[in-house]
Design a protein around this motif. Sequence first.
Motif, PDB file in Angstrom:
ATOM      1  N   GLU A  25     -18.519  10.656 -10.074  1.00  0.00           N
ATOM      2  CA  GLU A  25     -19.359  10.461  -8.877  1.00  0.00           C
ATOM      3  C   GLU A  25     -19.086   9.133  -8.166  1.00  0.00           C
ATOM      4  OE1 GLU A  25     -21.888   9.256 -12.464  1.00  0.00           O
ATOM      5  OE2 GLU A  25     -20.625  10.952 -11.974  1.00  0.00           O
ATOM      6  N   VAL A  26     -18.304   8.258  -8.767  1.00  0.00           N
ATOM      7  CA  VAL A  26     -17.919   6.993  -8.132  1.00  0.00           C
ATOM      8  C   VAL A  26     -16.669   7.277  -7.290  1.00  0.00           C
ATOM      9  CG1 VAL A  26     -17.176   4.619  -8.511  1.00  0.00           C
ATOM     10  CG2 VAL A  26     -18.938   5.618  -9.966  1.00  0.00           C
ATOM     11  N   ALA A  27     -16.902   7.688  -6.048  1.00  0.00           N
ATOM     12  CA  ALA A  27     -15.811   8.157  -5.202  1.00  0.00           C
ATOM     13  C   ALA A  27     -15.489   7.233  -4.032  1.00  0.00           C
ATOM     14  CB  ALA A  27     -16.145   9.550  -4.676  1.00  0.00           C
ATOM     15  N   SER A  28     -16.257   6.141  -3.882  1.00  0.00           N
ATOM     16  CA  SER A  28     -16.021   5.215  -2.769  1.00  0.00           C
ATOM     17  C   SER A  28     -16.106   3.784  -3.281  1.00  0.00           C
ATOM     18  CB  SER A  28     -17.054   5.419  -1.664  1.00  0.00           C
ATOM     19  OG  SER A  28     -18.327   4.992  -2.107  1.00  0.00           O
ATOM     20  N   VAL A  29     -15.629   2.865  -2.466  1.00  0.00           N
ATOM     21  CA  VAL A  29     -15.683   1.448  -2.827  1.00  0.00           C
ATOM     22  C   VAL A  29     -17.121   0.997  -3.049  1.00  0.00           C
ATOM     23  CG1 VAL A  29     -15.297  -0.875  -1.888  1.00  0.00           C
ATOM     24  CG2 VAL A  29     -13.481   0.832  -1.794  1.00  0.00           C
ATOM     25  N   GLY A  30     -18.035   1.393  -2.171  1.00  0.00           N
ATOM     26  CA  GLY A  30     -19.434   1.003  -2.327  1.00  0.00           C
ATOM     27  C   GLY A  30     -20.029   1.516  -3.630  1.00  0.00           C
ATOM     28  N   ALA A  31     -19.720   2.760  -3.973  1.00  0.00           N
ATOM     29  CA  ALA A  31     -20.211   3.328  -5.235  1.00  0.00           C
ATOM     30  C   ALA A  31     -19.599   2.607  -6.423  1.00  0.00           C
ATOM     31  CB  ALA A  31     -19.905   4.817  -5.287  1.00  0.00           C
ATOM     32  N   LEU A  32     -18.342   2.194  -6.304  1.00  0.00           N
ATOM     33  CA  LEU A  32     -17.695   1.459  -7.389  1.00  0.00           C
ATOM     34  C   LEU A  32     -18.385   0.120  -7.624  1.00  0.00           C
ATOM     35  CD1 LEU A  32     -15.359   1.133  -9.444  1.00  0.00           C
ATOM     36  CD2 LEU A  32     -14.086   0.022  -7.586  1.00  0.00           C
ATOM     37  N   VAL A  33     -18.651  -0.618  -6.560  1.00  0.00           N
ATOM     38  CA  VAL A  33     -19.305  -1.918  -6.701  1.00  0.00           C
ATOM     39  C   VAL A  33     -20.691  -1.748  -7.324  1.00  0.00           C
ATOM     40  CG1 VAL A  33     -20.226  -3.905  -5.430  1.00  0.00           C
ATOM     41  CG2 VAL A  33     -17.962  -2.994  -4.860  1.00  0.00           C
ATOM     42  N   THR A  34     -21.428  -0.741  -6.893  1.00  0.00           N
ATOM     43  CA  THR A  34     -22.751  -0.467  -7.471  1.00  0.00           C
ATOM     44  C   THR A  34     -22.636  -0.134  -8.954  1.00  0.00           C
ATOM     45  OG1 THR A  34     -23.595   0.283  -5.338  1.00  0.00           O
ATOM     46  CG2 THR A  34     -24.778   1.027  -7.294  1.00  0.00           C
ATOM     47  N   TRP A  35     -21.671   0.703  -9.310  1.00  0.00           N
ATOM     48  CA  TRP A  35     -21.472   1.083 -10.713  1.00  0.00           C
ATOM     49  C   TRP A  35     -21.047  -0.115 -11.556  1.00  0.00           C
ATOM     50  CZ3 TRP A  35     -16.703   1.520 -13.485  1.00  0.00           C
ATOM     51  CH2 TRP A  35     -16.844   2.064 -14.755  1.00  0.00           C
ATOM     52  N   LEU A  36     -20.119  -0.927 -11.041  1.00  0.00           N
ATOM     53  CA  LEU A  36     -19.671  -2.100 -11.793  1.00  0.00           C
ATOM     54  C   LEU A  36     -20.839  -3.026 -12.122  1.00  0.00           C
ATOM     55  CD1 LEU A  36     -16.352  -2.997  -9.932  1.00  0.00           C
ATOM     56  CD2 LEU A  36     -16.567  -2.185 -12.301  1.00  0.00           C
ATOM     57  N   VAL A  57      -8.081  -2.206  -1.514  1.00  0.00           N
ATOM     58  CA  VAL A  57      -7.574  -1.091  -2.299  1.00  0.00           C
ATOM     59  C   VAL A  57      -6.088  -0.978  -1.999  1.00  0.00           C
ATOM     60  CG1 VAL A  57      -7.684   1.403  -2.699  1.00  0.00           C
ATOM     61  CG2 VAL A  57      -9.787   0.106  -2.308  1.00  0.00           C
ATOM     62  N   ASN A  58      -5.292  -1.057  -3.046  1.00  0.00           N
ATOM     63  CA  ASN A  58      -3.841  -1.018  -2.902  1.00  0.00           C
ATOM     64  C   ASN A  58      -3.355  -2.038  -1.869  1.00  0.00           C
ATOM     65  OD1 ASN A  58      -3.767   1.051  -4.845  1.00  0.00           O
ATOM     66  ND2 ASN A  58      -4.200   2.556  -3.262  1.00  0.00           N
ATOM     67  N   GLN A  59      -3.952  -3.224  -1.931  1.00  0.00           N
ATOM     68  CA  GLN A  59      -3.604  -4.403  -1.149  1.00  0.00           C
ATOM     69  C   GLN A  59      -3.974  -4.327   0.329  1.00  0.00           C
ATOM     70  OE1 GLN A  59       0.463  -5.459  -2.083  1.00  0.00           O
ATOM     71  NE2 GLN A  59      -0.029  -5.680  -4.245  1.00  0.00           N
ATOM     72  N   GLY A  63     -13.530  -1.005   3.751  1.00  0.00           N
ATOM     73  CA  GLY A  63     -14.985  -1.036   3.781  1.00  0.00           C
ATOM     74  C   GLY A  63     -15.582  -0.270   2.618  1.00  0.00           C
ATOM     75  N   ALA A  64     -16.901  -0.309   2.522  1.00  0.00           N
ATOM     76  CA  ALA A  64     -17.622   0.311   1.419  1.00  0.00           C
ATOM     77  C   ALA A  64     -17.458   1.826   1.378  1.00  0.00           C
ATOM     78  CB  ALA A  64     -19.107  -0.037   1.495  1.00  0.00           C
ATOM     79  N   ASP A  65     -17.172   2.444   2.507  1.00  0.00           N
ATOM     80  CA  ASP A  65     -17.052   3.901   2.538  1.00  0.00           C
ATOM     81  C   ASP A  65     -15.639   4.398   2.235  1.00  0.00           C
ATOM     82  OD1 ASP A  65     -15.987   2.908   4.890  1.00  0.00           O
ATOM     83  OD2 ASP A  65     -16.792   4.504   6.143  1.00  0.00           O
ATOM     84  N   HIS A  66     -14.723   3.481   1.968  1.00  0.00           N
ATOM     85  CA  HIS A  66     -13.342   3.875   1.687  1.00  0.00           C
ATOM     86  C   HIS A  66     -13.271   4.715   0.403  1.00  0.00           C
ATOM     87  CE1 HIS A  66      -8.976   3.476   1.973  1.00  0.00           C
ATOM     88  NE2 HIS A  66      -8.978   3.361   0.648  1.00  0.00           N
ATOM     89  N   PRO A  67     -12.604   5.868   0.440  1.00  0.00           N
ATOM     90  CA  PRO A  67     -12.521   6.706  -0.760  1.00  0.00           C
ATOM     91  C   PRO A  67     -11.582   6.111  -1.809  1.00  0.00           C
ATOM     92  CG  PRO A  67     -11.251   7.679   1.028  1.00  0.00           C
ATOM     93  CD  PRO A  67     -11.952   6.469   1.590  1.00  0.00           C
ATOM     94  N   LEU A  68     -11.868   6.419  -3.056  1.00  0.00           N
ATOM     95  CA  LEU A  68     -11.050   5.958  -4.183  1.00  0.00           C
ATOM     96  C   LEU A  68     -10.359   7.138  -4.838  1.00  0.00           C
ATOM     97  CD1 LEU A  68     -13.551   3.462  -5.805  1.00  0.00           C
ATOM     98  CD2 LEU A  68     -11.504   2.901  -4.474  1.00  0.00           C
ATOM     99  N   ARG A  69      -9.174   6.851  -5.383  1.00  0.00           N
ATOM    100  CA  ARG A  69      -8.422   7.852  -6.126  1.00  0.00           C
ATOM    101  C   ARG A  69      -8.022   7.266  -7.473  1.00  0.00           C
ATOM    102  NH1 ARG A  69      -4.979   7.620  -1.365  1.00  0.00           N
ATOM    103  NH2 ARG A  69      -3.614   6.618  -2.846  1.00  0.00           N
ATOM    104  N   PRO A  70      -7.844   8.110  -8.478  1.00  0.00           N
ATOM    105  CA  PRO A  70      -7.342   7.607  -9.757  1.00  0.00           C
ATOM    106  C   PRO A  70      -6.001   6.896  -9.520  1.00  0.00           C
ATOM    107  CG  PRO A  70      -8.066   9.882  -9.985  1.00  0.00           C
ATOM    108  CD  PRO A  70      -8.098   9.553  -8.515  1.00  0.00           C
TER     109      PRO A  70
END
Length: 83
Positions: A25-36, A57-59, A63-70
């Motif tokens: 469920e941690v699919a965005s930068v904002g969610a990652l920061v909250t989870w961390l 992300v990848n240099q 923003g917080a809404d940017h999607p994350l990938r493995p």
Amino acid sequence: MKLRYFAWLRTRIGRGEETLDPPAEVASVGALVTWLATLGPGYAAALADPRVVRVAVNQDYVGADHPLRPGDEVALFPPVTGG
């Protein structure tokens, strides 16, 4: 996902980098920061005010809404000031 921490974020978290597998469920930068921030007192102190944390992300700064990938490399920075 490789995470890198810089300046006082590194000091508060207690490490400069680590590899973590966030929950699905941690699919965005904002969610990652909250989870961390839930991972322990050092993370909570470093990420107490996410508005002052800059993320790349990848240099590329994103923003917080940017999607994350493995496999992404995520770097967290405090605000940068010139002088």
